[in-house]
Write an enzyme that holds these catalytic residues in place. Structure first.
Site, PDB file in Angstrom:
ATOM      1  N   HIS A   1      -2.228  -7.759  29.370  1.00  0.00           N
ATOM      2  CA  HIS A   1      -1.217  -8.298  30.281  1.00  0.00           C
ATOM      3  C   HIS A   1      -0.051  -7.322  30.403  1.00  0.00           C
ATOM      4  CE1 HIS A   1      -3.441 -11.817  28.823  1.00  0.00           C
ATOM      5  NE2 HIS A   1      -3.049 -12.464  29.882  1.00  0.00           N
TER       6      HIS A   1
ATOM      7  N   ASP B   1       8.151 -18.384  32.484  1.00  0.00           N
ATOM      8  CA  ASP B   1       8.037 -19.641  33.227  1.00  0.00           C
ATOM      9  C   ASP B   1       7.095 -20.613  32.532  1.00  0.00           C
ATOM     10  OD1 ASP B   1       9.505 -19.145  35.871  1.00  0.00           O
ATOM     11  OD2 ASP B   1       8.187 -17.405  35.774  1.00  0.00           O
ATOM     12  N   GLY B   2       5.981 -20.071  32.032  1.00  0.00           N
ATOM     13  CA  GLY B   2       4.992 -20.942  31.392  1.00  0.00           C
ATOM     14  C   GLY B   2       5.594 -21.681  30.212  1.00  0.00           C
TER      15      GLY B   2
ATOM     16  N   ASN C   1      10.691 -14.573  36.739  1.00  0.00           N
ATOM     17  CA  ASN C   1      10.056 -13.656  37.698  1.00  0.00           C
ATOM     18  C   ASN C   1       9.273 -14.374  38.783  1.00  0.00           C
ATOM     19  OD1 ASN C   1       7.598 -14.394  36.520  1.00  0.00           O
ATOM     20  ND2 ASN C   1       7.610 -12.683  35.088  1.00  0.00           N
TER      21      ASN C   1
ATOM     22  N   HIS D   1      -0.045  -9.600  36.274  1.00  0.00           N
ATOM     23  CA  HIS D   1       0.167 -10.440  35.095  1.00  0.00           C
ATOM     24  C   HIS D   1      -0.863 -10.185  33.997  1.00  0.00           C
ATOM     25  CE1 HIS D   1       0.928 -14.229  32.836  1.00  0.00           C
ATOM     26  NE2 HIS D   1      -0.366 -14.180  32.644  1.00  0.00           N
TER      27      HIS D   1
ATOM     28  N   GLU E   1       7.250 -35.253  18.441  1.00  0.00           N
ATOM     29  CA  GLU E   1       6.302 -34.849  17.403  1.00  0.00           C
ATOM     30  C   GLU E   1       5.929 -33.369  17.514  1.00  0.00           C
ATOM     31  OE1 GLU E   1       5.830 -37.318  19.580  1.00  0.00           O
ATOM     32  OE2 GLU E   1       5.960 -39.159  18.403  1.00  0.00           O
TER      33      GLU E   1
ATOM     34  N   PHE F   1      -0.174 -40.175  16.393  1.00  0.00           N
ATOM     35  CA  PHE F   1       0.626 -39.290  17.230  1.00  0.00           C
ATOM     36  C   PHE F   1       0.639 -37.852  16.725  1.00  0.00           C
ATOM     37  CE2 PHE F   1       2.323 -43.582  18.211  1.00  0.00           C
ATOM     38  CZ  PHE F   1       1.656 -43.673  19.430  1.00  0.00           C
TER      39      PHE F   1
ATOM     40  N   ASP G   1      -0.167 -53.532  16.425  1.00  0.00           N
ATOM     41  CA  ASP G   1       0.227 -52.607  17.487  1.00  0.00           C
ATOM     42  C   ASP G   1      -0.960 -52.156  18.334  1.00  0.00           C
ATOM     43  OD1 ASP G   1       2.957 -52.692  17.326  1.00  0.00           O
ATOM     44  OD2 ASP G   1       3.128 -51.028  15.924  1.00  0.00           O
TER      45      ASP G   1
ATOM     46  N   HIS H   1      -2.180 -47.401  18.621  1.00  0.00           N
ATOM     47  CA  HIS H   1      -1.509 -47.024  17.381  1.00  0.00           C
ATOM     48  C   HIS H   1      -2.466 -46.967  16.193  1.00  0.00           C
ATOM     49  CE1 HIS H   1       1.980 -47.507  19.830  1.00  0.00           C
ATOM     50  NE2 HIS H   1       2.816 -47.329  18.834  1.00  0.00           N
TER      51      HIS H   1
ATOM     52  N   ARG I   1      -0.144 -47.403   5.758  1.00  0.00           N
ATOM     53  CA  ARG I   1       0.976 -48.334   5.748  1.00  0.00           C
ATOM     54  C   ARG I   1       0.709 -49.498   4.815  1.00  0.00           C
ATOM     55  NH1 ARG I   1       3.055 -52.166  10.642  1.00  0.00           N
ATOM     56  NH2 ARG I   1       0.905 -52.868  10.422  1.00  0.00           N
TER      57      ARG I   1
END
Lengths: 664, 664
Positions: A26, A155-156, A185, A261, A413, A439, A471, A475, A521
């Site tokens: 690149h 930008d990415g 750019n 690029h 997260e 998550f 939940d 969850h 839990r």
């Protein structure tokens, strides 16, 4: 200006020649950001190429890592010992110049980048680490931790959500020594960005509490200098310098377009670029005058020497702090760490087993260890109390006070995990961060990068199965355990007792690589450990209970399912069967044991039932004879946890019945 | 105003009484947003409770899904047939009111929410679908597709990166019929947000190109009404209404504090709240006058009847368009779809097998199918060309022209995937979206939600293994295949030939659930299919080549590794062994076949070697006798792809040698 341009052009031509030779790579980013990088590295960056690990160096991260030739050119030119041959070996096997910058492969590369947005978030973590350590260790007249973190983004990076998460938290926490440079750019791989990226980035970052320096001409060294000068004066905000640049700057026919690029310019265009920029040197040749101007070793040596003098004086005045900073930045645990663990183990083995949530067991041992490991910095993605990441030893870090040891990352997260990578890569801190297991999906690629880099990070995930209950399926993780265990170089613990939780934290704090600790839990089972179990736990899996002699059946469980196999074993023993119970709190570690040890635990060939409230896929690798895996291979439901276990048919009766299939 | 407040209080007391009865749940959000929801549902939302699937209804999404009692109260009050008993069963097994709103469980719930930020992104996808279908189907005087998408978001949603991604793209694409309401209550689970969330949200969304209506008092019906009025007039920007609210509004001792977020108020505080708000009714009792005011059925019936009249006229004038819209919103593929697939299969079977990249094979069959399935809307996260998601039939959707069929999502994998869920849930479109396999990690939880909801979405992932080569380990997936296959209700294809790619696309377009199609960047092997293979591919796995009789050894591969087992088979056959080659392009589908079919393919008990350039964990489930899995269980390197295969010891020689262990 013309001299500076020549320095920058050295980057451009090293890049185009290397990419041309490699016939892949690149070139665009390095050509576009060369002028900015030249100013930063020659006039601002405080570092010492002779000692890339000097703890008070400024950090430099190229988040747009595909443009790695920018970093490699800088390291080559400034004196990091990266040779022309190294550059020529770009993207070749076992070279020091792989396709993307990789932590641990190339001296001077502060973190692995390429997965977009994460370099930025990781840099924010470095800046957080600096601010935290500065508050902890600096004393009047002794700014021994005092450096900037610079990060280049494209930008990415700015389109990726992880960058938003980190930017928002960096603004909130006023990380004023974080300085980002946006390579604006207007080109990404699909072409001109306005069709998919119309943000007003300057306004956005102002809204996030940043000091924004907008509309800087990224090819004007004076403008760039002024921007860095202003950025470094910011006292309460991180800075975003928005530079207008031309991708592939200098290529007369390709600059400003997508085609520059991710592909070589082509031999003819390389020649035209030479002509266009007045670069009269052969491929890979940088004239001595330019090399000398770039050489950062003399001033790097001076900078470190000054700091060493400062540190010597600090040592004299604050010997304990100095020793502590030295220990921590060397990554050594306190000398008494093993003794503390041993006494915790003694305490646990001596106590009557109690029914308690596994997350609570984890919380207790963590709290007891923390007092002796002050480098540990906790945190959570807005679930400090429900994950019990928050211990009695926790104190919040706030925007105006970094003396605490616990970061409230907010509901972020991915940002949390990438920032933890930054803290670990920075050194001096061992980060742990918590969220619900399901998550972990949000942050998965940062966890992967942690494993790839071998960073000492600890991901605490609670709410670990269908036991989450009401939940509901959003969850209730089921596929996350196998997915995390499948990451190379990962060490995943799913403890089922306080002793197992202790070893999990011990191992995580010692391991040169990331660990995941998965703590249910709900309540764990009530059972007594023998002192010999400690060794077995440290090997990832062990016989928890045995009939003696050759077992008729082996029941294997982890974490919250140990209770189920204990129940099932009682029934089977009532039927006169010789039952062996095995706990494998860490399958990754157990799989790494030699075959003899695995055999001694699992008695290969004996009928075996593996039980885990998760996708069964992970366990088949250990099934070397008759047997089965009792797990969860569909989404859960919303109802009290114990009911879900019944609905999913994850019961002692089921285990007895499955075992029965293999017993005569 | 007092009347309106009484209507809103009905939501509040249904919520607190239900949560109190369930003794778990989240009362705060519903209490805080009740006034906003009341205005929206009673004065603006165009829907018909008697027909929750009316295609031109306004969509309503509660992205802060933990506050699900808000949605359930609204559905109950407005006439969706959700009874008081349903409410009382909140968070109970198999109830219609699970902990979080779940698509497919409760009529009127447009998408599953709970994983924060995603409801917002999914709503953006719905708005995109509306705009696309409107441009395609509306004609002068016939706005047959013409509805708003409303989405409620909390602080948590706005902290998540996925919301940023979707917000940025929604602003860029000018999705003016997307109206978001921000529940700005300054509370998240860890407490008061300013310590971790200091964004100026109004300024941020303005920077993203949104119409922002700031500083609305979320408890003042007139202010709320004015805000919705203004929002609906926006012609070129999505709207964010920032409402200041008090979480748990009405609870005299707990409102405005974290403790009202995720726990029942307690019996006494419920009583005090009744007193405080002057609500004189027993638990679960809503007076008739209030019920009547809420009842949306009469006006819903009128609204749909008006639309039906419009559609009848449209049908008369534009019969083909009307038939097409009806077909597509019913989710029926074109009648000739099977014929098109059959002719593609014929074409492929008739042609000389050629060496070609598998992504190219995928691209060709996709392009050929697309002409007959106009409801397919493609897209990619900034890698349209390298994934070859872009076909000859593709035309870009741009901010000012939605007539195309391809979305440039920018570098936003997670936002893309969640928006695809929104398009699929909206109906009328079948979205596919592409990125590199390794970056499926970024979007993983959206892919999971797609599976949980059973949406027809297609995730195209290329660059699928160490074959990626020079870009190095950050870009070389290894654990992603098992991680994706482990998601319940997932159908993952990894084709190794054009015919397998055809069946993958056929299956994905037909399946009522998500599919992943993993297409290698590199060349596939050259081999000829028999016409019977078609059926085997459709069953997920089949015998590709057989010695006849009982095999001595079975070699199994997928995708790009078919070439390796072909080579190894030739060697083993040269040694006089009877070799069976099996291709399992879709392990999920193959695992769902009956045991007899699996046995007929795998000849259980025969020595077997599975080969895939990925984590071996997935394949052990099928290993029911001697054998092994040859895979990749460490991170890759940066070098040309074929070299990495050698470094990883993933070669025909290795396969021959592994097979040799099990052969006498």
């Amino acid at each position: 200006m013309s001299d500076r341009r020549a320095l920058a052009n050295a980057i451009r031509f090293l890049t185009v020649d290397v990419v041309q030779k490699a016939n892949s790579g690149h070139p665009g980013t390095a050509m576009g950001m060369a002028d900015i990088a030249e100013v930063l590295w020659n006039d601002f960056l405080r570092h010492n190429p002779a000692n890339p690990k000097w703890i008070n160096r400024d950090r430099f991260v190229q988040s747009n890592g595909h443009g790695s030739m920018l970093t490699y050119s800088l390291l080559h030119l400034s004196g990091y010992g990266l040779t022309v041959q190294d550059l020529k070996d770009h993207r070749k096997l076992h070279s020091r110049t792989p396709g993307h910058p990789e932590y641990g492969i190339t001296a001077g590369v502060e973190t692995t980048t390429g997965p977009l947005g994460q370099g930025f978030a990781t840099a924010a973590g470095m800046a957080l680490a600096e601010k935290k350590l500065a508050q902890e260790f600096n004393r009047d007249g002794f700014p021994v931790v005092d450096h900037f973190t610079y990060v280049f983004v494209g930008d990415g990076c700015l389109m990726e959500g992880v960058a938003q998460e980190a930017a928002s938290l960096a603004g909130t926490l006023k990380l004023n020594k974080l300085i980002a440079v946006y390579d604006d750019n207007r080109i990404s791989i699909d072409g001109e960005t306005p069709g998919w990226f119309a943000d007003d980035t300057a306004a956005r970052f102002r809204a996030l509490g940043w000091n924004v320096i907008a509309d800087v001409d990224g090819h004007d060294a004076e403008a760039i200098t002024a921007a860095f000068d202003a950025a470094r004066r910011s006292t309460d905000k991180p800075t975003m310098i928005c530079c207008k640049t031309i991708i592939g700057y200098g290529s007369p026919n390709k600059q400003g377009r997508e085609e520059v690029h991710g592909a070589p310019l082509g031999v003819e265009e390389v020649a035209r670029t030479r002509e266009h920029l007045g670069w009269k040197h052969e491929a890979f040749v940088v004239p001595d005058t330019v090399m000398r101007a770039w050489d950062a070793r003399p001033r790097g040596e001076r900078a470190e020497a000054e700091w060493n003098a400062l540190f010597t004086a600090y040592e004299a005045k604050h010997p304990e702090l100095a020793a502590e900073l030295t220990r921590r930045t060397a990554g050594r645990l306190p000398d008494d760490f093993d003794a503390v663990v041993a006494s915790e183990a003694e305490r646990i083995l001596a106590q009557e087993p109690v029914r308690q949530p596994i997350r609570k067991a984890s919380n207790r041992v963590l709290g007891n260890l923390l007092a002796s490991v002050p480098e540990v910095i906790g945190g959570s993605a807005d679930v400090s109390m429900s994950t019990l990441a928050w211990t009695g030893a926790a104190r919040s870090i706030t925007p105006d006070d970094f003396s605490g040891n616990f970061v409230h990352y907010g509901v972020r997260e991915f940002g949390m995990s990438a920032m933890m990578n930054g803290m670990a890569a920075h050194g001096g801190l061992i980060p742990y961060g918590a969220c619900y297991l399901v998550f972990s999906d949000y942050s998965r690629n940062a966890v992967r990068l942690s494993a790839l880099m071998g960073l000492k990070t600890i991901f605490l995930y609670t709410h670990d199965s269908i036991g989450v209950g009401e939940d509901g399926p959003t969850h209730q993780p089921c596929e996350q355990l196998v997915a995390l265990r499948a990451i190379p170089n990962m060490s995943l613990w799913r403890p089922g007792s306080e002793l197992e939780a202790l070893v999990a934290w011990e191992s995580a704090l010692k391991r040169e690589g990331p660990s995941v600790i998965v703590a249910a839990r709900q309540d764990g089972a009530v059972f007594a450990h023998r002192s010999g179990d400690l060794d077995g736990i440290r090997r990832g899996g062990y016989v928890l209970q045995d009939a003696g002699g050759k077992p008729d059946i082996v029941l294997v469980a982890t974490g919250s399912e140990i209770g189920l196999v204990l129940e099932a074993a009682a029934v089977l023993e009532g039927q006169g069967k010789a039952v062996r119970l095995v706990s494998i709190p860490n399958g990754n570690l157990f799989a790494a044991q030699d075959r003899d040890y695995q055999e001694s635990v699992l008695a290969f060939g004996t009928p075996t039932v593996f039980v885990e409230a998760a996708s069964p896929l992970y366990w088949y690798q250990f099934l070397k004879g008759p047997g089965t895996v009792v797990g969860v291979d569909r989404f859960g439901e919303s109802a009290p946890g114990p009911e879900i276990y019944r609905v999913m048919n994850l019961t002692a009766e089921r285990i007895v019945s499955e075992a029965g299939q293999f017993l005569c």
